[in-house]
Design an enzyme around this catalytic site. Structure first.
Site, PDB file in Angstrom:
ATOM      1  N   HIS A   1     -20.558  18.391 -25.749  1.00 35.69           N
ATOM      2  CA  HIS A   1     -20.319  19.092 -27.016  1.00 35.69           C
ATOM      3  C   HIS A   1     -21.538  19.913 -27.431  1.00 35.69           C
ATOM      4  O   HIS A   1     -22.657  19.717 -26.936  1.00 35.69           O
ATOM      5  CB  HIS A   1     -19.965  18.092 -28.117  1.00 35.69           C
TER       6      HIS A   1
ATOM      7  N   ASP B   1      -4.919  -2.694  -2.824  1.00 36.06           N
ATOM      8  CA  ASP B   1      -6.192  -1.989  -2.987  1.00 36.06           C
ATOM      9  C   ASP B   1      -6.109  -0.867  -4.018  1.00 36.06           C
ATOM     10  O   ASP B   1      -7.050  -0.089  -4.169  1.00 36.06           O
ATOM     11  CB  ASP B   1      -6.713  -1.452  -1.654  1.00 36.06           C
TER      12      ASP B   1
ATOM     13  N   ASP C   1      -1.492  -1.102   4.952  1.00 39.52           N
ATOM     14  CA  ASP C   1      -1.993   0.262   5.158  1.00 39.52           C
ATOM     15  C   ASP C   1      -1.419   0.859   6.443  1.00 39.52           C
ATOM     16  O   ASP C   1      -1.028   2.036   6.470  1.00 39.52           O
ATOM     17  CB  ASP C   1      -3.519   0.229   5.212  1.00 39.52           C
TER      18      ASP C   1
ATOM     19  N   GLU D   1     -18.496   8.365 -27.444  1.00 45.36           N
ATOM     20  CA  GLU D   1     -19.891   8.129 -27.085  1.00 45.36           C
ATOM     21  C   GLU D   1     -20.241   6.645 -27.227  1.00 45.36           C
ATOM     22  O   GLU D   1     -19.511   5.862 -27.844  1.00 45.36           O
ATOM     23  CB  GLU D   1     -20.798   8.994 -27.978  1.00 45.36           C
TER      24      GLU D   1
ATOM     25  N   ASP E   1       0.850  -1.180   0.000  1.00 48.54           N
ATOM     26  CA  ASP E   1       0.000   0.000   0.000  1.00 48.54           C
ATOM     27  C   ASP E   1       0.889   1.234   0.000  1.00 48.54           C
ATOM     28  O   ASP E   1       2.054   1.177   0.413  1.00 48.54           O
ATOM     29  CB  ASP E   1      -0.909   0.003   1.227  1.00 48.54           C
TER      30      ASP E   1
ATOM     31  N   GLU F   1       2.098   4.028  -4.143  1.00 46.93           N
ATOM     32  CA  GLU F   1       1.560   2.677  -4.356  1.00 46.93           C
ATOM     33  C   GLU F   1       2.565   1.805  -5.120  1.00 46.93           C
ATOM     34  O   GLU F   1       2.808   0.644  -4.754  1.00 46.93           O
ATOM     35  CB  GLU F   1       0.237   2.753  -5.126  1.00 46.93           C
TER      36      GLU F   1
END
Length: 376
Positions: free
Chosen positions: A184, A76, A126, A258, A11, A52
């Site tokens: 747009h 994670d 962590d 799109e 971590d 990380e």
């Protein structure tokens, strides 16, 4: 000491992103019951993603020192896991040498696998990373040996929020990546309310005026670090107007295109419903349904999740203008709100409208603006 298979959990974190940073890594035996090695280091000022990667590198290095032949990496950080697995490209210049270094280390083993885990399951690494960050800020923390006695007591799990944090009501940390989401301007297809996905119509005269209005507003706002656009022409035309006003180049991101409406491209709502009545009806309520030869909204979400990770990595802590289309913008807002799929069907976004979503380095997110057209 030599072992055949180990588990590496790593971590990294940054308080401010960039800010005081550090990493932690722990190597367990294959049964995940015995701690074989721990690593932690303060990094001074760095970003979360750099920390990380440094944690992964330290964990792989420790596994190599133990003589392991196979490694299961558990982290994670979805960005690191996906990039190391080869599913996501590494684009940020700060990440490229770190990814290569980690890949070189991984190449020493017979087998390496990468698995994403929730933060609550990464509590040991962590804790080490937070101790390293404390040291980076000048806060004393206990010294840990590189190979503590075995077996070691299991660490107390760090509390994890049940949902992403948002500023104000909840406790989000670090500088967010703020995305100004600009749809747009008008095209001939949007005049007639036709499905406009991967086709490439140009902006109408009104569409160009809408782009100009948005550009003027954004130039007056300032503080924008980058302009990122969909590859489609109508978005690039809109982005170009803003980029010129801001004095910035336009960066094209293919993932911002799109939805592919397939054989419904260019049809009106009524025409598509008449062509494929049952399919069209299902598509209007089920995000897993694809238009004929097209793309489902679930597939769009997977693509936009990758875009979000890419942009929050490449422009961490910055404000960026993202010029794209109605579905990608709705999906980014959906991700920021942790909302269900019904948002895609109920949220209205006007042409050339502006919305704002923020994504924090600790996983928090917020929405600050939706469908603002005051510049038009």
């Amino acid at each position: 000491m030599s072992v055949e298979r180990v588990v590496v959990e790593a971590d990294g974190g940054s308080r401010g992103n960039p800010g005081p940073a550090g990493y932690g890594a722990v190597v367990f035996d294959s049964a995940h019951g015995t701690v074989l090695a721990e690593r932690k280091e303060s990094l001074g000022v760095a970003t979360n993603n750099v920390a990380e990667y440094r944690g992964l590198i330290a964990g792989l290095g420790a596994a190599a020192e133990l003589g392991a032949s196979a490694v299961e990496v558990r982290m994670d950080s979805k960005l690191v896991v996906e990039q190391m697995s080869g599913r996501w490209k590494v684009k940020h210049p700060d990440m490229i040498p770190l990814q290569r270094r980690a890949a070189d280390l991984a190449g020493q083993f017979e087998q390496v696998t990468y698995t994403w885990i929730p933060r609550a399951e990464n509590a040991h690494a962590d804790r080490l990373a937070n101790e390293a960050m404390d040291a980076a800020e000048g806060v004393p923390s206990p010294t840990l040996s590189s190979a503590p006695p075995s077996p070691a007591p299991a660490p107390a799990p760090a509390p994890a929020p049940s949902s992403p944090a948002a500023p104000g009501w909840m406790d989000a940390h670090g500088a967010p990546t703020r995305m100004l989401l600009l749809r747009h301007g008008q095209t001939a297809l949007s005049v007639d309310r036709r499905y406009s996905g991967r086709g490439n119509p140009s902006l109408t005269e009104l569409g160009q005026a809408q782009a100009g209005g948005a550009a003027k507003r954004l130039a007056g706002r300032g503080g924008i670090a980058a302009v990122v656009s969909s590859p489609l022409g109508r978005a690039q035309q809109t982005a170009a107007a803003a980029a010129e006003a801001l004095g910035l180049p336009v960066t094209v991101h293919e993932g911002l295109t799109e939805t592919d409406f397939g054989k419904w491209e260019g049809l009106t709502f009524a025409e598509a419903a008449a062509r494929d009545p049952e399919l069209h009806r299902s598509w209007l309520s089920d995000t897993s349904v694809r238009p004929p030869s097209g793309e489902s909204f679930d597939e769009v979400r997977e693509r936009i999740e990758r875009v979000r990770e890419d942009l929050t990595s490449s422009y961490a802590g910055s404000t960026i203008l993202v010029v794209t289309h109605v579905t990608p913008i709705k999906t980014l807002l959906q991700l920021a709100l942790a909302a269900g799929p019904s948002l895609l069907y109920k949220l209205h976004l006007d042409l050339a409208s502006l919305s704002i979503a923020e994504f924090y380095p600790d996983g928090g997110s917020s929405v600050r603006l939706v469908n603002d057209t005051s510049h038009l």
